[in-house]
Design an enzyme around this catalytic site. Structure first.
Site, PDB file in Angstrom:
ATOM      1  N   HIS A   1       1.971  -2.282  -3.297  1.00 16.63           N
ATOM      2  CA  HIS A   1       3.145  -3.120  -3.563  1.00 16.63           C
ATOM      3  C   HIS A   1       3.298  -4.253  -2.550  1.00 16.63           C
ATOM      4  CE1 HIS A   1       5.554  -0.668  -0.628  1.00 16.63           C
ATOM      5  NE2 HIS A   1       6.167  -1.819  -0.471  1.00 16.63           N
TER       6      HIS A   1
ATOM      7  N   ASP B   1       0.405   3.752  -5.240  1.00 19.51           N
ATOM      8  CA  ASP B   1       0.738   2.658  -4.324  1.00 19.51           C
ATOM      9  C   ASP B   1      -0.212   2.674  -3.135  1.00 19.51           C
ATOM     10  OD1 ASP B   1       2.018   0.531  -3.195  1.00 19.51           O
ATOM     11  OD2 ASP B   1       3.877   1.609  -2.715  1.00 19.51           O
TER      12      ASP B   1
ATOM     13  N   SER C   1       6.337  -0.441   5.102  1.00 20.71           N
ATOM     14  CA  SER C   1       5.470  -0.197   3.950  1.00 20.71           C
ATOM     15  C   SER C   1       4.004  -0.449   4.268  1.00 20.71           C
ATOM     16  CB  SER C   1       5.848  -1.137   2.811  1.00 20.71           C
ATOM     17  OG  SER C   1       7.018  -0.693   2.206  1.00 20.71           O
TER      18      SER C   1
HETATM   19  C1  4AZ Z   1      10.556  -0.922   1.759  1.00 20.13           C
HETATM   20  O1  4AZ Z   1      11.408  -1.599   1.220  1.00 20.13           O
HETATM   21  C2  4AZ Z   1      10.847   0.485   2.056  1.00 20.13           C
HETATM   22  N1  4AZ Z   1      12.839   4.836   3.326  1.00 20.13           N
HETATM   23  C3  4AZ Z   1       9.869   1.265   2.624  1.00 20.13           C
HETATM   24  C4  4AZ Z   1      10.113   2.585   2.908  1.00 20.13           C
HETATM   25  C5  4AZ Z   1      11.325   3.136   2.613  1.00 20.13           C
HETATM   26  C6  4AZ Z   1      12.333   2.352   2.058  1.00 20.13           C
HETATM   27  C7  4AZ Z   1      12.083   1.023   1.782  1.00 20.13           C
HETATM   28  C8  4AZ Z   1      11.555   4.559   2.906  1.00 20.13           C
HETATM   29  O2  4AZ Z   1       9.471  -1.416   2.051  1.00 20.13           O
END
Ligand code: 4AZ
Length: 253
Positions: free
Chosen positions: A61, A112, A203
């Site tokens: 993503h 993902d 992420s």
């Molecule tokens: C994000 O927006 C995201 N709590 C990544 C991880 C989590 C929430 C949002 C996990 O990239």
């Protein structure tokens, strides 16, 4: 380049309000952690993990914007060898466009996972990928795994210029799937608790455990969550073990 990055201004939060809540990572403790920077604005957009021979494992993503268009190699810089997002480290450019999983589904967020190949000139330490035997003991409910990144330290907050880590407890897939309306399955790992979680910008980064001799092994990739650190909504991670053949097929690792 050696230009400082443009990042959000240093925030006023205390150390304990960060990565929900995070502790600063000592230099060299997580040497395979990288930051993915977007060349169009110079800032962090995701984390990643060096898994060997110039291959960075991250999340699919990360490469799709609002219009679901894929980020190309020319828009990406890989920052490695530093815990500080602004100073130090090496910058590498991908030699091919990111390889995103063929079955990545933006609606369900299934599969993902993605790979970036950088030129092999930067000697980077690599993370070991978990094997099946170790994995089953590491992801039993309640055990802690470690997540790290420069992501926001509160929901909708600022990113951290220092690399932060947090220990997140594994949550059973069944209850996690229930919380997320059936979106989560055995290809994912849920971990986190009220106030302790990964968040936006983390992420693609590593979720790791320790093997029998205290060596770090990569277990998951930060994928998504409803908000960050909310009660009943743990973070969701791509379960690397389930993608072992896919990784092998693309990288020979
Ligand atoms: C994000 O927006 C995201 N709590 C990544 C991880 C989590 C929430 C949002 C996990 O990239």
């Amino acid at each position: 380049t050696n230009q400082p990055l443009i990042v959000s201004s240093p925030d006023q939060l205390s150390e304990w309000d960060r990565i929900l809540p995070g502790k600063p990572v000592p230099e060299y403790e997580i040497p395979w952690q990288v930051a993915l920077l977007d060349t169009t604005y110079g800032g962090l957009f995701c984390g990643g993990t060096h898994i060997g021979e110039g291959w960075i494992l991250t999340a699919a993503h990360c490469f799709f914007d609002e219009e679901k268009q894929k980020l190309k190699k020319s828009q990406i810089v890989v920052l490695s060898g530093t815990t500080n997002l602004i100073w130090g480290g090496q910058r590498s450019v991908p030699v091919i466009d990111p390889i995103t999983h063929e079955d990545w589904n933006p609606e369900t967020k299934a599969n993902d996972i993605a790979l970036i190949r950088i030129s092999g000139e930067v000697p980077l330490e690599k993370a070991s990928l978990v094997d099946s035997v170790l994995e089953s003991s590491l992801i039993s409910a309640g055990s802690n795994l470690r997540v790290s990144g420069w992501g926001t330290t509160t929901e909708n907050g600022d990113i951290s210029t220092k690399l932060l880590k947090a220990d997140v407890p594994v949550v059973p897939t069944s209850s996690c799937s229930q919380a997320y309306g059936g979106m989560v399955n055995e290809n994912q790992i849920c971990a986190g608790k009220n106030g302790v979680d990964s968040c936006q910008g983390d992420s693609g980064g590593p979720l790791a455990g320790l093997d029998g001799v205290g060596k770090s092994v990569l277990v998951g990739v930060v994928s998504f969550g409803r908000g960050c650190g909310r009660e009943g909504f743990p973070g969701v991670y791509t379960r690397i073990f389930k993608y072992r053949d896919w990784i092998q097929d693309k990288t020979n690792i």
